[in-house]
Motif scaffolding. Structure first.
Motif, PDB file in Angstrom:
ATOM      1  N   ALA A  67       0.824  -1.211   0.000  1.00  0.00           N
ATOM      2  CA  ALA A  67       0.000   0.000   0.000  1.00  0.00           C
ATOM      3  C   ALA A  67       0.857   1.260   0.000  1.00  0.00           C
ATOM      4  N   SER A  68       0.298   2.325  -0.548  1.00  0.00           N
ATOM      5  CA  SER A  68       0.980   3.613  -0.648  1.00  0.00           C
ATOM      6  C   SER A  68       0.140   4.681   0.077  1.00  0.00           C
ATOM      7  N   PRO A  69       0.781   5.625   0.742  1.00  0.00           N
ATOM      8  CA  PRO A  69       2.207   5.982   0.738  1.00  0.00           C
ATOM      9  C   PRO A  69       3.036   5.244   1.792  1.00  0.00           C
ATOM     10  N   PHE A  70       2.401   4.421   2.612  1.00  0.00           N
ATOM     11  CA  PHE A  70       3.085   3.599   3.604  1.00  0.00           C
ATOM     12  C   PHE A  70       2.177   2.405   3.875  1.00  0.00           C
ATOM     13  N   PRO A  71       2.700   1.343   4.465  1.00  0.00           N
ATOM     14  CA  PRO A  71       1.889   0.142   4.673  1.00  0.00           C
ATOM     15  C   PRO A  71       0.612   0.421   5.455  1.00  0.00           C
ATOM     16  N   HIS A  72      -0.501  -0.052   4.916  1.00  0.00           N
ATOM     17  CA  HIS A  72      -1.783   0.008   5.606  1.00  0.00           C
ATOM     18  C   HIS A  72      -2.734  -0.924   4.873  1.00  0.00           C
ATOM     19  N   LEU A  73      -3.882  -1.154   5.465  1.00  0.00           N
ATOM     20  CA  LEU A  73      -4.836  -2.085   4.867  1.00  0.00           C
ATOM     21  C   LEU A  73      -6.258  -1.601   5.139  1.00  0.00           C
ATOM     22  N   VAL A  74      -7.039  -1.489   4.079  1.00  0.00           N
ATOM     23  CA  VAL A  74      -8.448  -1.109   4.201  1.00  0.00           C
ATOM     24  C   VAL A  74      -9.300  -2.344   3.912  1.00  0.00           C
ATOM     25  N   LEU A  75     -10.206  -2.652   4.817  1.00  0.00           N
ATOM     26  CA  LEU A  75     -11.055  -3.834   4.710  1.00  0.00           C
ATOM     27  C   LEU A  75     -12.521  -3.419   4.833  1.00  0.00           C
ATOM     28  N   GLU A  76     -13.372  -4.146   4.126  1.00  0.00           N
ATOM     29  CA  GLU A  76     -14.805  -3.837   4.140  1.00  0.00           C
ATOM     30  C   GLU A  76     -15.581  -4.943   4.862  1.00  0.00           C
ATOM     31  N   ASN A  77     -16.475  -4.520   5.738  1.00  0.00           N
ATOM     32  CA  ASN A  77     -17.481  -5.422   6.324  1.00  0.00           C
ATOM     33  C   ASN A  77     -16.875  -6.635   7.027  1.00  0.00           C
ATOM     34  N   ILE A  78     -15.851  -6.408   7.847  1.00  0.00           N
ATOM     35  CA  ILE A  78     -15.317  -7.499   8.667  1.00  0.00           C
ATOM     36  C   ILE A  78     -16.350  -7.929   9.713  1.00  0.00           C
ATOM     37  N   PHE A  79     -17.083  -6.950  10.246  1.00  0.00           N
ATOM     38  CA  PHE A  79     -17.983  -7.210  11.365  1.00  0.00           C
ATOM     39  C   PHE A  79     -19.438  -7.212  10.914  1.00  0.00           C
ATOM     40  N   HIS A  80     -20.251  -7.949  11.637  1.00  0.00           N
ATOM     41  CA  HIS A  80     -21.684  -8.015  11.346  1.00  0.00           C
ATOM     42  C   HIS A  80     -22.267  -6.596  11.413  1.00  0.00           C
ATOM     43  N   PRO A  81     -22.991  -6.164  10.379  1.00  0.00           N
ATOM     44  CA  PRO A  81     -23.488  -4.783  10.360  1.00  0.00           C
ATOM     45  C   PRO A  81     -24.411  -4.454  11.527  1.00  0.00           C
ATOM     46  N   THR A  82     -25.185  -5.416  11.991  1.00  0.00           N
ATOM     47  CA  THR A  82     -26.082  -5.139  13.115  1.00  0.00           C
ATOM     48  C   THR A  82     -25.296  -4.850  14.386  1.00  0.00           C
ATOM     49  N   LEU A  83     -24.179  -5.542  14.569  1.00  0.00           N
ATOM     50  CA  LEU A  83     -23.326  -5.243  15.718  1.00  0.00           C
ATOM     51  C   LEU A  83     -22.843  -3.795  15.647  1.00  0.00           C
ATOM     52  N   LEU A  84     -22.406  -3.356  14.472  1.00  0.00           N
ATOM     53  CA  LEU A  84     -21.906  -1.989  14.342  1.00  0.00           C
ATOM     54  C   LEU A  84     -23.021  -0.965  14.501  1.00  0.00           C
ATOM     55  N   ASP A 211       5.233  15.892   0.576  1.00  0.00           N
ATOM     56  CA  ASP A 211       4.321  16.838   1.226  1.00  0.00           C
ATOM     57  C   ASP A 211       2.968  16.889   0.516  1.00  0.00           C
ATOM     58  N   ARG A 212       2.365  15.704   0.352  1.00  0.00           N
ATOM     59  CA  ARG A 212       1.054  15.660  -0.303  1.00  0.00           C
ATOM     60  C   ARG A 212       0.269  14.449   0.172  1.00  0.00           C
ATOM     61  N   CYS A 213      -1.048  14.556   0.063  1.00  0.00           N
ATOM     62  CA  CYS A 213      -1.935  13.439   0.372  1.00  0.00           C
ATOM     63  C   CYS A 213      -1.938  12.480  -0.811  1.00  0.00           C
ATOM     64  N   VAL A 214      -1.673  11.219  -0.555  1.00  0.00           N
ATOM     65  CA  VAL A 214      -1.622  10.208  -1.619  1.00  0.00           C
ATOM     66  C   VAL A 214      -2.921   9.413  -1.677  1.00  0.00           C
ATOM     67  N   THR A 215      -3.487   9.101  -0.518  1.00  0.00           N
ATOM     68  CA  THR A 215      -4.687   8.263  -0.440  1.00  0.00           C
ATOM     69  C   THR A 215      -5.652   8.853   0.575  1.00  0.00           C
ATOM     70  N   THR A 216      -6.940   8.841   0.262  1.00  0.00           N
ATOM     71  CA  THR A 216      -7.965   9.259   1.214  1.00  0.00           C
ATOM     72  C   THR A 216      -8.927   8.104   1.444  1.00  0.00           C
ATOM     73  N   VAL A 217      -9.132   7.757   2.708  1.00  0.00           N
ATOM     74  CA  VAL A 217     -10.057   6.693   3.093  1.00  0.00           C
ATOM     75  C   VAL A 217     -11.306   7.343   3.664  1.00  0.00           C
ATOM     76  N   GLN A 218     -12.425   7.159   2.975  1.00  0.00           N
ATOM     77  CA  GLN A 218     -13.677   7.749   3.448  1.00  0.00           C
ATOM     78  C   GLN A 218     -14.225   6.931   4.626  1.00  0.00           C
ATOM     79  N   PRO A 219     -14.732   7.592   5.661  1.00  0.00           N
ATOM     80  CA  PRO A 219     -15.165   6.903   6.890  1.00  0.00           C
ATOM     81  C   PRO A 219     -16.545   6.259   6.766  1.00  0.00           C
ATOM     82  N   GLU A 220     -16.724   5.430   5.756  1.00  0.00           N
ATOM     83  CA  GLU A 220     -18.006   4.796   5.476  1.00  0.00           C
ATOM     84  C   GLU A 220     -18.289   3.655   6.444  1.00  0.00           C
TER      85      GLU A 220
END
Length: 306
Positions: A67-84, A211-220
């Motif tokens: 992942a860029s610009p540094f190691p990270h991982l974005v995952l979708e729906n790991i948890f049961h939606p009703t729990l969240l 000195d720039r934003c490379v990736t934006t993760v929306q808080p969905e």
């Protein structure tokens, strides 16, 4: 009704990782339900267990490293939606004294206070992500062994930003303020349904050199980010929150740590001390005291006891 997560049940205490079918069997939860405020949650579906398969672990590990610009991982729906959904409800149930409002020239946010009594759904979420089997999974994704949770959730817990809030680009703290443990990563799950990027407050991942934003993760809603801590892990949300109807931006977060002694042999410090011992054991102990450590370790290796 409060509930305490207890799966997998009766898992053995092991010094070495399980492999193959045994590893899969370790994550077989009982077929029952947890009830919170009259809502039944299927225990077996609280977490997407498909992500725990060995091939998925390796795939996610490689994805994190690339992942860029540094190691990270974005995952979708790991948890049961009703729990969240139940977790999101509990933001409004937390007493006023359970919140700390932080407003400086660099950030505007509010967080649950250290060691606060959380609602049952929130506690269940943190019980899951602080459990041994879940942390073992995080270790396999990050490549960091011996991760430690923090049940009091220093820096973590419930996070909320309100209209106009920003958080300047920063790296997280290096060490736990009270425990002195090394910060290795933060794990964040977002709770905002139907999020529009035009509202601002997306999580920006920055390249410091450029000195720039490379990736934006929306808080969905249901989106989780695994964010390892390191010298390049600069992030923040610099665009002020302007959501309709004054709705807040909400998430739950937890940090994971390592000890400076993790994985190292400690000799007698890691063994029980018995008040009365057999003569042969006292002789062995004396011999060890008189033998240089290198020679003693070599002898154990030759005997197959290292």
């Amino acid at each position: 009704m409060s509930a305490v997560l207890s799966f997998p049940l009766d898992s053995p205490v092991l010094e070495q990782p399980l492999a193959g079918a045994l590893l899969e069997a370790r994550f077989q939860p009982p077929a029952d339900f947890i009830s919170i405020r009259g809502v039944r949650l299927p225990r077996a579906e609280l977490v997407d267990r498909s992500l725990f398969a060995p091939e998925q672990r390796e795939r996610l590990h490689q994805k994190l490293l690339a992942a860029s610009p540094f190691p990270h991982l974005v995952l979708e729906n790991i948890f049961h939606p009703t729990l969240l959904e139940l977790v999101a409800e509990e933001f409004d149930m937390l007493p006023g004294g359970g919140w700390a409002d932080i407003k400086t020239q660099y950030e505007s946010t509010r967080r649950s206070v250290l060691g606060v009594a959380l609602g049952p759904a929130s506690q269940l979420y943190f019980d899951i992500i602080n459990s041994g089997w879940f942390i073992d999974w995080l270790s396999s994704l990050s490549g960091v062994d011996y991760l430690l949770p923090d049940p009091k959730l220093f820096g973590g817990g419930l996070h909320e930003s309100r209209t106009g809030a920003t958080f300047a680009v920063h790296r997280d703290f290096n060490r736990h303020r009270h425990l002195g443990l090394k910060n290795e990563m933060v794990f964040i799950t977002y709770l905002n349904k139907g999020w529009d990027p035009a509202w601002g407050s997306g999580l920006e991942l920055w390249d410091k050199k450029q000195d720039r934003c490379v990736t934006t993760v929306q808080p969905e809603f249901g989106r989780t980010i695994v964010l390892p801590h390191g010298p390049a892990s600069y992030h923040g949300h610099t665009k002020p929150l302007q959501a309709p109807d004054g709705r807040p931006r909400r998430s739950v977060a937890a940090y994971y740590y390592t000890s400076p002694l993790a994985g190292k042999q400690h000799g007698d410090e890691s063994a029980s001390v018995f008040m009365k011992t057999h003569r042969v054991d006292r002789v062995k102990a004396l011999a060890r005291m008189l033998t240089p450590p290198v020679v003693w370790l070599l002898a154990r290796k030759v005997s197959g006891r290292a």
